[in-house]
Design an enzyme around this catalytic site. Structure first.
Site, short mmCIF file in Angstrom:
data_model
loop_
_atom_site.label_atom_id
_atom_site.label_comp_id
_atom_site.label_asym_id
_atom_site.label_seq_id
_atom_site.Cartn_x
_atom_site.Cartn_y
_atom_site.Cartn_z
CG HIS A 35 -0.32 -0.15 2.40
ND1 HIS A 35 0.01 0.98 3.11
CD2 HIS A 35 -0.05 -1.28 3.27
CE1 HIS A 35 0.50 0.67 4.52
NE2 HIS A 35 0.70 -0.79 4.24
CG LEU A 36 0.86 6.05 0.13
CD1 LEU A 36 1.17 6.37 -1.44
CD2 LEU A 36 -0.03 7.31 0.53
#
Length: 89
Positions: free
Chosen positions: A15-16
Site C-alpha cells: 500500500h502507500l
C-alpha cells in the site's frame, strides 16, 4: 541485467507507505528498477506505478535491475522487501 524473485511479507501488501519506502530507496540508484508481477510491470521509482500493480500479501514479485549499479540496487530493494519495506520495525 540482474533479477530476483521475492514473496511479499507485509500483511497489507504494497500500500502507500511501503510503496513510498520502496520508491525512496530505488531513487538512490542510477539503474532502472522494475517490478514484474504476473503480466504486469511497474517502475519501482514511481509510487503510482507500484500501487497500480496491486501487490498483496503472499504475492511473488520479481525485481529486475539494469544499469551501472544494478547489483547494489537489487541487493538494496531485496533487503528492504525482506525487512517488510520498513513496516516491521
Amino acid at each position: 541485467m540482474v533479477s530476483r524473485k521475492i514473496t511479499i511479507i507485509n500483511p497489507s501488501g504494497l500500500h502507500l507507505r511501503p510503496a513510498g519506502n520502496l520508491c525512496k530507496e530505488s531513487l538512490k540508484y542510477k539503474s532502472k528498477i522494475k517490478i514484474n508481477f504476473g503480466d504486469k510491470s511497474a517502475n519501482a521509482k514511481s509510487v503510482l506505478s507500484v500501487l497500480g500493480v496491486c501487490i498483496k500479501f503472499g504475492d511473488e514479485i520479481e525485481f529486475v535491475c539494469e544499469g551501472t549499479d544494478e547489483e547494489e540496487a537489487l541487493e538494496a530493494v531485496c533487503t528492504l522487501a525482506d525487512d517488510g519495506f520498513g513496516e516491521n520495525e
